[in-house]
Design a protein around this motif. Structure first.
Motif, mmCIF file in Angstrom:
data_model
loop_
_atom_site.group_PDB
_atom_site.id
_atom_site.type_symbol
_atom_site.label_atom_id
_atom_site.label_comp_id
_atom_site.label_asym_id
_atom_site.label_seq_id
_atom_site.Cartn_x
_atom_site.Cartn_y
_atom_site.Cartn_z
ATOM 1 N N LYS A 62 0.829 -1.205 0.000
ATOM 2 C CA LYS A 62 0.000 0.000 0.000
ATOM 3 C C LYS A 62 0.860 1.251 0.000
ATOM 4 N N GLN A 63 1.952 1.213 0.738
ATOM 5 C CA GLN A 63 2.849 2.361 0.813
ATOM 6 C C GLN A 63 3.813 2.431 -0.364
ATOM 7 N N ALA A 64 4.248 1.280 -0.833
ATOM 8 C CA ALA A 64 5.266 1.231 -1.903
ATOM 9 C C ALA A 64 4.984 0.034 -2.796
ATOM 10 N N PRO A 65 4.084 0.184 -3.770
ATOM 11 C CA PRO A 65 3.715 -0.942 -4.640
ATOM 12 C C PRO A 65 4.933 -1.564 -5.324
ATOM 13 N N GLY A 66 5.068 -2.879 -5.182
ATOM 14 C CA GLY A 66 6.157 -3.593 -5.833
ATOM 15 C C GLY A 66 7.433 -3.686 -5.032
ATOM 16 N N LEU A 67 7.504 -2.989 -3.897
ATOM 17 C CA LEU A 67 8.745 -2.954 -3.123
ATOM 18 C C LEU A 67 9.101 -4.329 -2.564
ATOM 19 N N TRP A 68 8.117 -5.047 -2.044
ATOM 20 C CA TRP A 68 8.369 -6.347 -1.416
ATOM 21 C C TRP A 68 9.037 -7.294 -2.413
ATOM 22 N N ALA A 69 8.422 -7.441 -3.585
ATOM 23 C CA ALA A 69 8.971 -8.353 -4.593
ATOM 24 C C ALA A 69 10.303 -7.855 -5.126
ATOM 25 N N SER A 70 10.436 -6.550 -5.289
ATOM 26 C CA SER A 70 11.683 -6.002 -5.844
ATOM 27 C C SER A 70 12.878 -6.311 -4.959
ATOM 28 N N MET A 71 12.707 -6.160 -3.646
ATOM 29 C CA MET A 71 13.829 -6.415 -2.739
ATOM 30 C C MET A 71 14.242 -7.882 -2.761
ATOM 31 N N LEU A 72 13.252 -8.775 -2.810
ATOM 32 C CA LEU A 72 13.574 -10.199 -2.855
ATOM 33 C C LEU A 72 14.193 -10.587 -4.196
ATOM 34 N N CYS A 73 13.603 -10.105 -5.277
ATOM 35 C CA CYS A 73 14.079 -10.499 -6.611
ATOM 36 C C CYS A 73 15.475 -9.965 -6.903
ATOM 37 N N ARG A 74 15.744 -8.730 -6.472
ATOM 38 C CA ARG A 74 17.081 -8.195 -6.749
ATOM 39 C C ARG A 74 18.135 -8.989 -5.994
ATOM 40 N N LYS A 75 17.817 -9.437 -4.773
ATOM 41 C CA LYS A 75 18.777 -10.234 -4.018
ATOM 42 C C LYS A 75 19.004 -11.579 -4.691
ATOM 43 N N ASP A 80 22.466 -15.101 -8.087
ATOM 44 C CA ASP A 80 22.667 -15.895 -9.303
ATOM 45 C C ASP A 80 23.843 -15.365 -10.108
ATOM 46 N N GLN A 81 23.946 -14.051 -10.221
ATOM 47 C CA GLN A 81 25.042 -13.454 -10.976
ATOM 48 C C GLN A 81 26.387 -13.673 -10.278
ATOM 49 N N LEU A 82 26.373 -13.669 -8.962
ATOM 50 C CA LEU A 82 27.599 -13.949 -8.202
ATOM 51 C C LEU A 82 28.097 -15.368 -8.476
ATOM 52 N N ARG A 83 27.182 -16.312 -8.496
ATOM 53 C CA ARG A 83 27.564 -17.695 -8.785
ATOM 54 C C ARG A 83 28.206 -17.796 -10.158
ATOM 55 N N ASP A 84 27.629 -17.128 -11.142
ATOM 56 C CA ASP A 84 28.191 -17.146 -12.490
ATOM 57 C C ASP A 84 29.564 -16.486 -12.523
ATOM 58 N N ALA A 85 29.722 -15.397 -11.755
ATOM 59 C CA ALA A 85 31.008 -14.700 -11.727
ATOM 60 C C ALA A 85 32.098 -15.571 -11.122
ATOM 61 N N VAL A 86 31.754 -16.309 -10.072
ATOM 62 C CA VAL A 86 32.729 -17.205 -9.451
ATOM 63 C C VAL A 86 33.130 -18.302 -10.426
ATOM 64 N N LYS A 87 32.152 -18.826 -11.166
ATOM 65 C CA LYS A 87 32.462 -19.842 -12.173
ATOM 66 C C LYS A 87 33.390 -19.300 -13.254
ATOM 67 N N SER A 88 33.298 -17.987 -13.513
ATOM 68 C CA SER A 88 34.130 -17.380 -14.561
ATOM 69 C C SER A 88 35.556 -17.131 -14.093
ATOM 70 N N GLY A 89 35.806 -17.274 -12.780
ATOM 71 C CA GLY A 89 37.171 -17.158 -12.281
ATOM 72 C C GLY A 89 37.514 -15.890 -11.539
ATOM 73 N N VAL A 90 36.524 -15.158 -11.023
ATOM 74 C CA VAL A 90 36.866 -13.982 -10.230
ATOM 75 C C VAL A 90 37.610 -14.415 -8.972
ATOM 76 N N GLU A 91 38.412 -13.504 -8.455
ATOM 77 C CA GLU A 91 39.327 -13.850 -7.359
ATOM 78 C C GLU A 91 38.980 -13.178 -6.033
ATOM 79 N N ALA A 92 38.038 -12.241 -6.052
ATOM 80 C CA ALA A 92 37.662 -11.534 -4.833
ATOM 81 C C ALA A 92 36.270 -10.942 -5.012
ATOM 82 N N VAL A 93 35.641 -10.610 -3.889
ATOM 83 C CA VAL A 93 34.316 -9.994 -3.892
ATOM 84 C C VAL A 93 34.378 -8.723 -3.056
#
Length: 288
Positions: A62-75, A80-93
């Motif tokens: 009611k206060q912020a339409p879409g906020l609940w899903a946005s916070m979960l989905c972005r995380k 998912d992108q972090l997992r792919d980056a590690v597979k690509s050989g990154v050395e630090a985060v």
């Protein structure tokens, strides 16, 4: 301004903690609840009751339409992108504006990498106290890095804490850019322009047309609270200008998503009757 921004770190973790009571959480995070301040834990714990949980979601929507899903989905997206980056050989985060984020402790694919959690001193002090309580010490692969993004040099501070500029790194910058001035945001991108080839960058941004009041996407209450009243959100980007903006700093746009993609990738597949907001979008880029 810094203290006000620091206090916003709790809200996203409340949503993650509450989501653990769903049959299929969008982000599996058993640490989220344990990192919450004592007074907030009661609110999160009663959400195990479906009617209470639905009330909390509806009140937020009611206060912020879409906020609940946005916070979960972005995380989930950044995980998912972090997992792919590690597979690509990154050395630090490097996690910029880490807040109470739990990735360094709950994602098994980060266990063997050095993780630098960078944030305002107030948030770093809070994080240090929580980690001491949970683990008895700061985990060996984690370095906590306090900084004021508006006044301190990010490269100098990270170097002083052991991060090397020639290390292929994945940078996570979630829900931070809107709290910065354009000057501070560009100074961070100046630093990111020096990242090693093959590095990755995941960040979120608030649309500039929302901050300007031109397109509110149903978020009038959020606009009044964060832009007009508290003046916390200051920097935004236009979606069609993101690729060009990144190229100025030597980065190539790899993925750029919003509510439609969140629905297709995460919400519909799990039968979640939620809609993400168009106000905030998520980006993945690669260092050319």
């Amino acid at each position: 301004m810094g203290n006000a921004a620091a206090r916003t770190a709790v809200g996203p973790m409340v949503i993650v903690a509450v989501d653990q009571y769903e049959e299929v959480p969008l982000v599996r995070d058993k640490l989220a609840y344990r990192l919450l301040p004592a007074g907030v834990k009661l609110m999160a714990s009663v959400s195990r009751i479906p009617l209470v949980r639905r009330w909390m979601i509806n009140a937020t929507e009611k206060q912020a339409p879409g906020l609940w899903a946005s916070m979960l989905c972005r995380k989930r997206y950044i995980d998912d992108q972090l997992r792919d980056a590690v597979k690509s050989g990154v050395e630090a985060v490097v996690i910029l504006g880490a807040g109470l984020d739990t990735r360094a402790y709950r994602l098994p694919w980060l266990n063997g990498l050095p993780v630098y959690e960078v944030d305002l001193p107030e948030n770093i002090s809070r994080k240090r106290a929580v980690l001491q309580r949970l683990y008895g010490k700061i985990p060996d692969h984690v370095t906590l890095v306090p900084i004021d993004f508006e006044t301190e040099d990010l490269q100098e501070v990270l170097t002083a804490h052991g991060h090397r500029a020639d290390t292929k790194t994945v940078f996570v910058w979630e829900a931070v850019t809107q709290y910065l001035t354009e000057g501070a945001a560009r100074r961070t991108f100046d630093y990111l322009s020096t990242a090693a080839i093959g590095s990755r960058l995941m960040f979120t941004y608030v649309r500039k047309d929302f901050l300007d009041g031109a397109s509110l996407f149903g978020g009038e209450a959020m606009y009044r609270e964060y832009v007009v009243k508290r003046r916390l959100w200051r920097f935004g980007m236009e979606p069609d200008q993101v690729a060009g903006f990144l190229s100025e700093y030597g980065w190539c746009l790899a993925d750029h998503i919003g509510p439609r993609e969140f629905a297709d990738r995460y919400l519909k597949r799990r039968g979640r009757d939620l809609t993400a907001s168009e106000v905030e979008r998520s980006v993945c880029a690669e260092k050319a």
